[in-house]
Design a protein around this motif. Structure first.
Motif, PDB file in Angstrom:
ATOM      1  N   ARG A  40       0.959  -1.280   0.000  1.00 33.21           N
ATOM      2  CA  ARG A  40      -0.153  -0.092   0.003  1.00 33.21           C
ATOM      3  C   ARG A  40       0.850   1.173  -0.038  1.00 33.21           C
ATOM      4  NH1 ARG A  40      -4.148   0.557   4.852  1.00 33.21           N
ATOM      5  NH2 ARG A  40      -4.361  -1.617   4.303  1.00 33.21           N
ATOM      6  N   GLN A  41       1.847   1.341   0.574  1.00 37.21           N
ATOM      7  CA  GLN A  41       2.959   2.580   0.985  1.00 37.21           C
ATOM      8  C   GLN A  41       3.795   2.624  -0.002  1.00 37.21           C
ATOM      9  OE1 GLN A  41       1.715   4.931   3.091  1.00 37.21           O
ATOM     10  NE2 GLN A  41       0.120   3.861   3.957  1.00 37.21           N
ATOM     11  N   ILE A  42       4.447   1.627  -0.697  1.00 35.28           N
ATOM     12  CA  ILE A  42       5.588   1.544  -1.315  1.00 35.28           C
ATOM     13  C   ILE A  42       5.369   3.010  -2.756  1.00 35.28           C
ATOM     14  CG2 ILE A  42       5.108  -0.204  -2.908  1.00 35.28           C
ATOM     15  CD1 ILE A  42       8.202  -0.938  -2.644  1.00 35.28           C
ATOM     16  N   ILE A  43       4.235   3.036  -3.033  1.00 32.15           N
ATOM     17  CA  ILE A  43       3.895   3.939  -4.197  1.00 32.15           C
ATOM     18  C   ILE A  43       4.383   5.210  -3.674  1.00 32.15           C
ATOM     19  CG2 ILE A  43       1.647   4.263  -3.415  1.00 32.15           C
ATOM     20  CD1 ILE A  43       1.017   4.230  -6.618  1.00 32.15           C
ATOM     21  N   SER A  44       4.198   5.569  -2.536  1.00 34.78           N
ATOM     22  CA  SER A  44       4.633   6.935  -2.020  1.00 34.78           C
ATOM     23  C   SER A  44       6.135   7.334  -2.197  1.00 34.78           C
ATOM     24  CB  SER A  44       4.317   7.246  -0.355  1.00 34.78           C
ATOM     25  OG  SER A  44       5.146   6.356   0.215  1.00 34.78           O
ATOM     26  N   LEU A  45       6.941   6.316  -2.373  1.00 34.38           N
ATOM     27  CA  LEU A  45       8.392   6.245  -2.397  1.00 34.38           C
ATOM     28  C   LEU A  45       8.607   6.447  -4.043  1.00 34.38           C
ATOM     29  CD1 LEU A  45      10.682   6.616  -0.525  1.00 34.38           C
ATOM     30  CD2 LEU A  45       8.312   6.054   0.416  1.00 34.38           C
ATOM     31  N   MET A  46       7.689   6.191  -4.782  1.00 34.10           N
ATOM     32  CA  MET A  46       7.896   5.929  -6.407  1.00 34.10           C
ATOM     33  C   MET A  46       7.365   7.296  -7.239  1.00 34.10           C
ATOM     34  SD  MET A  46       9.712   3.158  -6.807  1.00 34.10           S
ATOM     35  CE  MET A  46       9.864   1.797  -5.642  1.00 34.10           C
TER      36      MET A  46
END
Length: 226
Positions: A40-46
């Motif tokens: 869920r959260q890894i997209i915020s680093l991408m």
């Protein structure tokens, strides 16, 4: 004279699941929750790789991180909760985890913003299956006086998964920062695929385990009598 504490003690004794099996099940659910929050959260680093490779605006990134996930997660959580009350919770977690894993992998393979948005919808729908089923299973695994600790352990999955997402995303971004556009695209795809697809194998292993027996529906709770 029977007191409330006496009734609670009798409920503990009547628990059909041994503490060892109960805590093992909570551990499995915790690992699944960690995977869920990682995806869920890894997209915020991408954000920057996505903007560079697909040419999207800040508003479109906001849709990916907010409405695309949150709206579908909230809306589909209600009918999934209804299904949890009536059907196998193990199968609901399996199908939900399979869906969000494949959708997270599809996020990395998306070649257009529309494909990425649709894949993000799938992540939200799939992850909506975990919380209702997990809370229901944990409630049947533990007696009332042990339930709060078990739920607290499961709830730590959000913090652990979020921390791992930032660690993994930051490492991937640093590794490919010097490779230009090709490195950016590879970072986005490798990050999402690595986060999503291995979860499908874990979901299959979880699906093979026996389901947690439900407490008897409709049976009245014991009452303290003077």
């Amino acid at each position: 004279m029977r007191t409330v504490d006496t009734v609670a003690a009798e409920t503990d004794v009547q628990s059909a699941v041994s503490p060892r099996i109960a805590w093992f099940s909570v551990t499995i659910l915790l690992l699944v929750a960690i995977m869920s929050y990682l995806d869920r959260q890894i997209i915020s680093l991408m954000v920057e790789p996505i903007k560079a490779s697909l040419g999207v605006s800040d508003f479109e990134i906001g849709l990916l991180q907010g409405v695309a996930f949150g709206l579908f997660y909230a809306v589909f959580g209600l009918p999934i909760g209804w299904l949890v009350d009536r059907y196998s919770r193990r199968k609901i977690i399996y199908f939900g985890m399979t869906l969000w894993s494949l959708a997270a992998g599809a996020c990395g393979l998306a070649s257009t913003y529309t494909h990425l948005l649709l894949a993000r919808f799938g992540v939200g729908v799939g992850e909506a299956s975990l919380s209702p089923a997990a809370y229901s299973m944990i409630a049947d695994l533990f007696p009332p006086r042990r339930l709060a600790l078990a739920l607290g352990v499961f709830a730590t999955g959000s913090s652990i998964g979020g921390a791992l997402a930032y660690m993994a995303g930051g490492r991937a971004d640093r590794e490919v920062r010097g490779d230009g556009c090709h490195g950016i695209a590879r970072c986005r795809r490798a990050g999402a695929v690595a986060a999503g697809l291995p979860r499908h194998r874990a979901a299959r292993r979880r699906h093979r385990r026996p389901d947690v027996p439900r407490s008897r529906a409709g049976s009245p709770a014991p009452q303290a009598r003077p």
